[in-house]
Design a protein around this motif. Structure first.
Motif, PDB file in Angstrom:
ATOM      1  N   ASP A  89       0.830  -1.208   0.000  1.00 15.98           N
ATOM      2  CA  ASP A  89       0.000   0.000   0.000  1.00 15.98           C
ATOM      3  C   ASP A  89       0.862   1.254   0.000  1.00 15.98           C
ATOM      4  OD1 ASP A  89       0.871  -0.747   2.651  1.00 15.98           O
ATOM      5  OD2 ASP A  89      -0.453   0.811   3.417  1.00 15.98           O
ATOM      6  N   GLN A  91       0.568   3.879   1.727  1.00 16.99           N
ATOM      7  CA  GLN A  91       0.771   4.417   3.075  1.00 16.99           C
ATOM      8  C   GLN A  91       1.879   3.663   3.808  1.00 16.99           C
ATOM      9  OE1 GLN A  91      -2.333   3.285   1.976  1.00 16.99           O
ATOM     10  NE2 GLN A  91      -3.041   5.307   1.362  1.00 16.99           N
ATOM     11  N   ARG A  93       1.945   0.597   5.178  1.00 17.75           N
ATOM     12  CA  ARG A  93       1.519  -0.072   6.401  1.00 17.75           C
ATOM     13  C   ARG A  93       1.541  -1.594   6.266  1.00 17.75           C
ATOM     14  NH1 ARG A  93      -3.817   3.473   7.307  1.00 17.75           N
ATOM     15  NH2 ARG A  93      -3.762   3.202   5.083  1.00 17.75           N
TER      16      ARG A  93
END
Length: 127
Positions: A89, A91, A93
């Protein structure tokens, strides 16, 4: 005439390091330096011209690369062999995972200048 992207400038702390890093991951060649630029050309004729600038002036950008399945596998193998951290992802994470969006596979990683790099096997919206 159909409009096409020809090249873009990618800011880096060390233009050679960043060009060689990305070319190595993607299985591309680093081109001949031209002025202050180190070029890396993609298969569709777009050139990424890496330019060294002061680190404090670099603003993170995102670059996504569409690869056939076999080239994705080869790039992933190089990422893992080089110990490059990757994520499913943007982000960051989900470390060490790939995603399966749009009926394909994808992952994200950072280049030496901190730019977000993405490799995908299917364009967004294709599934």
């Amino acid at each position: 005439m159909t409009v096409q992207l020809n090249h873009t400038i990618v800011h880096a702390r060390d233009h050679r390091e960043s060009a060689e890093f990305l070319a190595g991951i993607l299985g591309l060649e680093v081109g001949t330096p031209w002025g202050p630029f180190i070029p890396v050309a993609t298969g569709n004729g777009v050139t990424l011209d890496f330019a060294s600038i002061p680190a404090e002036s670099i603003v993170m950008q995102h670059y996504a690369f569409l690869l056939p399945d076999e080239e994705f596998d080869a790039a992933l193998a190089r990422i893992e062999a080089d110990g490059v951290e990757y994520f499913a992802d943007p982000q960051m994470r989900l470390p060490g995972e790939i995603n399966r969006h749009h009926g394909g596979r994808g992952l994200y990683f950072l280049d030496p200048a901190g730019h977000g790099m993405e490799i995908i096997t299917r364009p967004y919206g294709s599934h």
